[in-house]
Write an enzyme that holds these catalytic residues in place. Sequence first.
Site, short mmCIF file in Angstrom:
data_model
loop_
_atom_site.label_atom_id
_atom_site.label_comp_id
_atom_site.label_asym_id
_atom_site.label_seq_id
_atom_site.Cartn_x
_atom_site.Cartn_y
_atom_site.Cartn_z
N ASN A 239 0.86 17.50 -21.97
CA ASN A 239 0.61 16.53 -23.18
C ASN A 239 0.70 16.82 -24.37
O ASN A 239 0.36 16.03 -25.37
CB ASN A 239 -1.04 15.92 -22.78
CG ASN A 239 -0.83 15.04 -21.60
OD1 ASN A 239 0.11 14.51 -21.00
ND2 ASN A 239 -2.30 15.15 -20.96
N LYS B 49 3.82 11.08 -11.82
CA LYS B 49 3.07 10.47 -12.86
C LYS B 49 3.79 8.97 -12.99
O LYS B 49 4.84 9.12 -13.31
CB LYS B 49 2.80 11.12 -14.06
CG LYS B 49 1.17 11.66 -14.05
CD LYS B 49 1.26 12.51 -15.39
CE LYS B 49 0.90 12.02 -16.56
NZ LYS B 49 0.50 12.95 -17.81
N LYS C 175 8.51 22.28 -15.40
CA LYS C 175 7.60 21.09 -15.28
C LYS C 175 7.06 21.36 -13.81
O LYS C 175 6.11 21.09 -13.48
CB LYS C 175 8.20 19.73 -15.39
CG LYS C 175 7.26 18.83 -15.11
CD LYS C 175 7.50 17.61 -15.87
CE LYS C 175 6.32 16.43 -15.33
NZ LYS C 175 6.47 15.33 -15.94
N HIS D 297 1.53 9.09 -28.54
CA HIS D 297 1.39 7.88 -27.72
C HIS D 297 0.90 6.61 -28.94
O HIS D 297 1.26 5.63 -28.97
CB HIS D 297 0.28 8.00 -26.69
CG HIS D 297 1.11 8.75 -25.45
ND1 HIS D 297 0.44 8.86 -24.28
CD2 HIS D 297 2.66 8.73 -25.25
CE1 HIS D 297 1.20 9.37 -23.44
NE2 HIS D 297 2.45 9.22 -23.88
N ARG E 243 0.92 -1.33 -0.18
CA ARG E 243 0.08 0.10 0.01
C ARG E 243 0.87 1.25 -0.05
O ARG E 243 0.50 2.38 0.40
CB ARG E 243 -1.04 -0.06 1.06
CG ARG E 243 -1.77 -1.06 1.10
CD ARG E 243 -3.12 -0.95 1.74
NE ARG E 243 -4.15 -2.21 1.75
CZ ARG E 243 -3.97 -3.19 2.04
NH1 ARG E 243 -3.14 -3.49 3.07
NH2 ARG E 243 -4.62 -4.14 1.79
N HIS F 217 1.57 14.68 -27.40
CA HIS F 217 1.62 13.33 -26.71
C HIS F 217 0.20 12.51 -27.12
O HIS F 217 0.27 11.15 -27.23
CB HIS F 217 1.65 13.18 -25.42
CG HIS F 217 2.80 13.33 -24.71
ND1 HIS F 217 3.46 14.62 -25.05
CD2 HIS F 217 3.94 12.91 -23.77
CE1 HIS F 217 4.64 14.61 -24.42
NE2 HIS F 217 5.00 13.35 -23.75
N GLU G 137 -3.51 16.53 -12.74
CA GLU G 137 -3.75 16.93 -14.11
C GLU G 137 -5.27 17.01 -14.34
O GLU G 137 -5.91 16.32 -15.21
CB GLU G 137 -3.07 15.90 -15.02
CG GLU G 137 -3.21 16.00 -16.38
CD GLU G 137 -2.51 14.78 -17.34
OE1 GLU G 137 -1.32 14.34 -16.89
OE2 GLU G 137 -3.42 14.38 -18.09
N GLU H 76 11.47 16.55 -25.47
CA GLU H 76 10.61 16.97 -24.55
C GLU H 76 11.02 18.45 -23.98
O GLU H 76 10.30 19.37 -23.52
CB GLU H 76 10.79 16.16 -23.09
CG GLU H 76 10.24 14.56 -23.20
CD GLU H 76 8.60 14.45 -23.25
OE1 GLU H 76 8.06 15.54 -23.38
OE2 GLU H 76 8.02 13.45 -23.37
N ARG I 77 -2.02 20.98 -16.17
CA ARG I 77 -1.03 19.96 -16.35
C ARG I 77 -1.18 19.31 -17.76
O ARG I 77 -0.13 18.78 -18.37
CB ARG I 77 -1.05 19.09 -15.21
CG ARG I 77 0.19 18.04 -15.31
CD ARG I 77 0.58 17.32 -13.97
NE ARG I 77 1.53 16.46 -14.32
CZ ARG I 77 2.19 15.37 -13.23
NH1 ARG I 77 1.57 15.66 -12.18
NH2 ARG I 77 3.26 14.93 -13.71
N HIS J 136 10.09 7.09 -27.70
CA HIS J 136 8.98 8.18 -27.08
C HIS J 136 9.13 9.57 -27.78
O HIS J 136 8.34 10.25 -28.08
CB HIS J 136 9.02 8.10 -25.55
CG HIS J 136 8.00 8.97 -24.76
ND1 HIS J 136 6.83 8.71 -24.83
CD2 HIS J 136 8.06 10.40 -24.16
CE1 HIS J 136 6.04 9.70 -24.09
NE2 HIS J 136 6.89 10.50 -23.83
#
Length: 364
Positions: free
Chosen positions: A248, A146, A230, A255, A124, A251, A240, A188, A244, A267
Amino acid sequence: MNRIKVHLERKYSASYDIHIGRGILDRLALILSKNGWGSRYFIVTDAVVSQLHGDRVADVLGRTGLAVERLDLPAGETSKNIQTCVNVAEQLAQRGADRTSALIALGGGVVGDVTGFVASIFMRGIPHVQVPTTLLAQVDSSIGGKTGVDVPSAKNMLGTFCQPRAVFIDIDFLETLPAREFTNGLAEIVKYGMIEDPDLLEDLTSGMEALDRRDKRFLETIISRSCRIKKTIVEIDETERGLRRILNFGHTVGHALEAESSYALSHGESVALGMNAATVLSERLGYLSAEDREHMLSVIRHMGLPDRIPAGLDTEGIMARLKRDKKKAGESIHFVLLKRPGMPFVNGGVPLELVRETIEAMKT
Ligand code: NAD
């Protein structure tokens, strides 16, 4: 040496520091000893990074009296799946890890995403620290919490938000990074320039010679600027819900291309193609001038990133993946578009047909 604080007190997570510099492994050892986040540390890394840097990192930490063990994953995106996480958890269980143990992610974005995800669910939740070794991970994936792994049909479908206790960006790791992986990371950084800091685009282009030499002073400046951008966005919107989402940029299509190419496209390469697609869509929808779009395309080319989609990639396959993306809403797809360099916005209504045409037009 730079230290940037990510302030999250009022959100879900504790604040933490991003340490950026050269030869800062001693500092990592010192801070781990001082903070006592774990009674035992498990370095999660991949086979390539383990071979190149694993012994050195384990030695430095071991010398300060920390209990350190290592756990190697196969390198590459195909490791970023739930089975890898089960294997890591099983290894941890077999070696007697408990809630007082902590993980150290030593590697690129794949190791960082897998380690963060496992740390967020093992017993957990146990602490973790990010030690990114690719340019991409140093400017992006190690910051912001993330985590996630892929499922066969789409990227990052399983994941959590789980902030690290600290991030240690040692620029010396970049010495061994292959050229393609270095260029990957530039994508990026270009993204930050396009969505937030157009001056960064100019500095990257004029600093190409320093980038080619991997000049450490220049890299430290560029990496620190990227981290600041960032962290500022993450501080405002940790999970997000709004702002935020601009991270993306590139992306959505990126993706889909990455997965459709079975990760033959990296990527960064996929994000570069996705950014190109997003600027074309921005122009075609009347938001961005042709001149600005041309300028951004020229930066992508200048960095050595691709601007054409391989002809062999099936447009319908790419579209099918886009439709399964987390950013889809009904028959439209959420895109981050641009009005100008540095002025992004989320558009919830880009028609699928326009996206299909754009992808076709971008093919070699
Ligand atoms: P990667 O982790 O696969 O690393 C690329 C290759 O470089 C690997 O083969 C690795 O072994 C090798 N490598 C790493 N460090 C090295 C070094 N110092 N010297 C020599 N080789 C080295 O890929 P990546 O580009 O770092 O990360 C891409 C991943 O990051 C994608 O899965 C992407 O989805 C994810 N990502 C996550 C976030 C986030 O916010 N969590 C953001 C951006 C990207």
